[in-house]
Design a protein around this motif. Structure first.
Motif, PDB file in Angstrom:
ATOM      1  N   PRO A 280      48.080  80.345  47.817  1.00  0.00           N
ATOM      2  CA  PRO A 280      48.078  81.140  46.466  1.00  0.00           C
ATOM      3  C   PRO A 280      48.541  80.150  45.517  1.00  0.00           C
ATOM      4  O   PRO A 280      48.329  80.380  44.173  1.00  0.00           O
ATOM      5  CB  PRO A 280      49.260  82.151  47.035  1.00  0.00           C
ATOM      6  CG  PRO A 280      49.825  81.818  48.092  1.00  0.00           C
ATOM      7  CD  PRO A 280      48.943  80.937  48.932  1.00  0.00           C
ATOM      8  N   GLN A 281      49.302  78.889  45.899  1.00  0.00           N
ATOM      9  CA  GLN A 281      49.913  78.082  44.827  1.00  0.00           C
ATOM     10  C   GLN A 281      48.750  77.279  44.302  1.00  0.00           C
ATOM     11  O   GLN A 281      48.909  76.385  43.237  1.00  0.00           O
ATOM     12  CB  GLN A 281      50.952  77.266  45.495  1.00  0.00           C
ATOM     13  CG  GLN A 281      50.774  76.434  46.431  1.00  0.00           C
ATOM     14  CD  GLN A 281      50.017  76.622  47.822  1.00  0.00           C
ATOM     15  OE1 GLN A 281      49.963  77.820  48.064  1.00  0.00           O
ATOM     16  NE2 GLN A 281      49.600  75.600  48.276  1.00  0.00           N
ATOM     17  N   ASN A 282      47.568  77.277  44.900  1.00  0.00           N
ATOM     18  CA  ASN A 282      46.548  76.480  44.498  1.00  0.00           C
ATOM     19  C   ASN A 282      45.501  76.966  43.429  1.00  0.00           C
ATOM     20  O   ASN A 282      44.755  76.015  42.796  1.00  0.00           O
ATOM     21  CB  ASN A 282      45.527  76.069  45.787  1.00  0.00           C
ATOM     22  CG  ASN A 282      46.288  75.103  46.566  1.00  0.00           C
ATOM     23  OD1 ASN A 282      47.367  74.553  46.302  1.00  0.00           O
ATOM     24  ND2 ASN A 282      45.688  74.577  47.758  1.00  0.00           N
ATOM     25  N   ILE A 283      45.377  78.393  43.086  1.00  0.00           N
ATOM     26  CA  ILE A 283      44.113  78.761  42.405  1.00  0.00           C
ATOM     27  C   ILE A 283      44.499  79.800  41.552  1.00  0.00           C
ATOM     28  O   ILE A 283      45.580  80.667  41.654  1.00  0.00           O
ATOM     29  CB  ILE A 283      43.273  79.296  43.466  1.00  0.00           C
ATOM     30  CG1 ILE A 283      41.705  79.744  42.776  1.00  0.00           C
ATOM     31  CG2 ILE A 283      43.796  80.319  44.590  1.00  0.00           C
ATOM     32  CD1 ILE A 283      40.757  80.081  43.761  1.00  0.00           C
ATOM     33  N   SER A 284      43.934  79.766  40.333  1.00  0.00           N
ATOM     34  CA  SER A 284      44.195  80.837  39.230  1.00  0.00           C
ATOM     35  C   SER A 284      42.973  81.325  38.739  1.00  0.00           C
ATOM     36  O   SER A 284      42.039  80.532  38.920  1.00  0.00           O
ATOM     37  CB  SER A 284      45.175  80.374  38.282  1.00  0.00           C
ATOM     38  OG  SER A 284      44.659  79.343  37.685  1.00  0.00           O
ATOM     39  N   TYR A 285      42.683  82.408  38.313  1.00  0.00           N
ATOM     40  CA  TYR A 285      41.520  83.017  37.896  1.00  0.00           C
ATOM     41  C   TYR A 285      41.534  82.898  36.256  1.00  0.00           C
ATOM     42  O   TYR A 285      42.455  83.517  35.525  1.00  0.00           O
ATOM     43  CB  TYR A 285      41.394  84.301  38.077  1.00  0.00           C
ATOM     44  CG  TYR A 285      40.093  85.062  37.720  1.00  0.00           C
ATOM     45  CD1 TYR A 285      38.810  84.376  38.256  1.00  0.00           C
ATOM     46  CD2 TYR A 285      40.087  86.170  36.935  1.00  0.00           C
ATOM     47  CE1 TYR A 285      37.501  85.094  38.090  1.00  0.00           C
ATOM     48  CE2 TYR A 285      38.667  86.504  36.637  1.00  0.00           C
ATOM     49  CZ  TYR A 285      37.534  85.984  36.951  1.00  0.00           C
ATOM     50  OH  TYR A 285      36.092  86.469  36.501  1.00  0.00           O
ATOM     51  N   ASN A 286      40.514  82.442  35.597  1.00  0.00           N
ATOM     52  CA  ASN A 286      40.542  82.381  34.251  1.00  0.00           C
ATOM     53  C   ASN A 286      39.378  83.755  33.855  1.00  0.00           C
ATOM     54  O   ASN A 286      38.355  83.338  34.032  1.00  0.00           O
ATOM     55  CB  ASN A 286      39.728  81.136  33.648  1.00  0.00           C
ATOM     56  CG  ASN A 286      39.716  80.984  32.149  1.00  0.00           C
ATOM     57  OD1 ASN A 286      39.433  81.912  31.761  1.00  0.00           O
ATOM     58  ND2 ASN A 286      40.053  79.724  31.827  1.00  0.00           N
ATOM     59  N   SER A 287      40.252  84.864  33.390  1.00  0.00           N
ATOM     60  CA  SER A 287      39.381  85.996  33.352  1.00  0.00           C
ATOM     61  C   SER A 287      38.461  85.635  32.042  1.00  0.00           C
ATOM     62  O   SER A 287      37.281  86.412  32.058  1.00  0.00           O
ATOM     63  CB  SER A 287      40.127  87.016  32.779  1.00  0.00           C
ATOM     64  OG  SER A 287      40.939  86.661  31.748  1.00  0.00           O
ATOM     65  N   SER A 288      38.762  84.974  31.067  1.00  0.00           N
ATOM     66  CA  SER A 288      37.715  84.773  29.908  1.00  0.00           C
ATOM     67  C   SER A 288      36.454  84.215  30.359  1.00  0.00           C
ATOM     68  O   SER A 288      35.350  84.209  29.837  1.00  0.00           O
ATOM     69  CB  SER A 288      38.342  83.897  28.537  1.00  0.00           C
ATOM     70  OG  SER A 288      38.812  82.870  29.154  1.00  0.00           O
TER      71      SER A 288
END
Length: 283
Positions: A57-65
């Protein structure tokens, strides 16, 4: 890269490895990348992203735009190795080994014609190493190019110079450990159990330190470029090499002759401890 216990299917691991590769190196990845690479469905790709988020979970984030995933600042790989060599190795891999699209139009390698190795010969040598057996080989060398040059060998390891493979073995004819080029073994026949102690192959088991540096004949500015190219510290780079492989290393790097005898434009690096390397090879 952290070691991962094998708790998920191999096919899933390959997809997660691909996901992480794209995430880190290209800075973004989405479900479409997975479906295009592996031919899976969108729902399956969603499952893979969920799995990766659970594992790291510390590796990835979602760019909603932008509608894609990006690496987080706390990124720490669990499937890939972070090195330039690992990146280019992945990009240049064959399609059957792909975790990322191979044959990219922005990465290329000089063709390296492969040496032909008989599969049956290789299989017998592998089994002989595993079972510690003697092998009778029909070996073709420049000194004895004719057929029927039979030798008894006790193989124990394989080595490569990056261009061709050889088998490291005790030669019962010369009573010494030698290297035999795999492509020159016309045939191989399994023999009896070997009584050779592979621990007596000291040149294979022991290492020598190699110290390289810029050719003294270069200008100071040129020496600085060479040092930067090889990541040298104080114009030196030190590393270890099996004594049995020193000959191939020196040929490959062009340091098989004393650097002081060669122009800097011809040879950028030299072996600073050339005499010590030669002494180790003569042991």
């Amino acid at each position: 890269m952290e070691d991962q216990p094998v708790t998920i299917p191999w096919s899933t691991q390959k997809r997660l490895q691909f996901l992480e590769f794209k995430l880190y190196w290209e800075g973004k990845v989405n479900r479409g990348d997975l479906t295009a690479e592996f031919g899976i469905s969108i729902p399956q790709a969603s499952v893979d992203f969920t799995k990766y988020q659970e594992m790291a979970p510390q590796n990835i984030s979602y760019n909603s735009s932008a509608k894609h995933y990006e690496p987080a600042e706390t990124f720490s790989p669990i499937f890939i190795e972070l090195s330039a060599d690992a990146y280019f190795s992945t990009i240049l891999c064959s399609p059957t080994e792909s975790i990322a699209t191979c044959g990219s139009d922005y990465v290329a390698a000089v063709p390296n014609p492969s040496r032909v190795i008989g599969l049956n010969v290789l299989k017998i040598l592998v089994q002989a190493i595993k079972n510690k057996q003697v092998v009778s080989v029909d070996y073709r060398s420049f000194n004895n190019p004719q057929a029927g040059n039979t030798r008894l060998i006790s193989p124990h390891a394989f080595g490569t110079d990056g261009s061709r493979w050889h088998v490291r073995a005790f030669c019962h004819e010369s009573n010494s450990f030698k290297d035999f080029v795999l492509g020159r073994i016309a045939s191989a026949v399994m023999g009896s159990e070997s009584d050779i102690d592979v621990n007596s192959d000291h040149k294979w088991l022991n290492y020598a330190e190699v110290v390289i540096g810029p050719n003294p004949k270069l200008s100071e500015a040129q020496k600085s470029i060479v040092a930067m190219d090889y990541g040298m510290t104080d114009f030196e780079l030190k590393f270890k090499c099996r004594i049995a492989l020193l000959y191939y290393l020196m040929k490959k790097l062009g340091i098989d002759r004393n650097g002081s005898d060669r122009a800097g434009e011809e040879q950028h690096i030299v072996a600073i401890n050339f005499d010590e390397i030669q002494a180790a090879m003569r042991q």
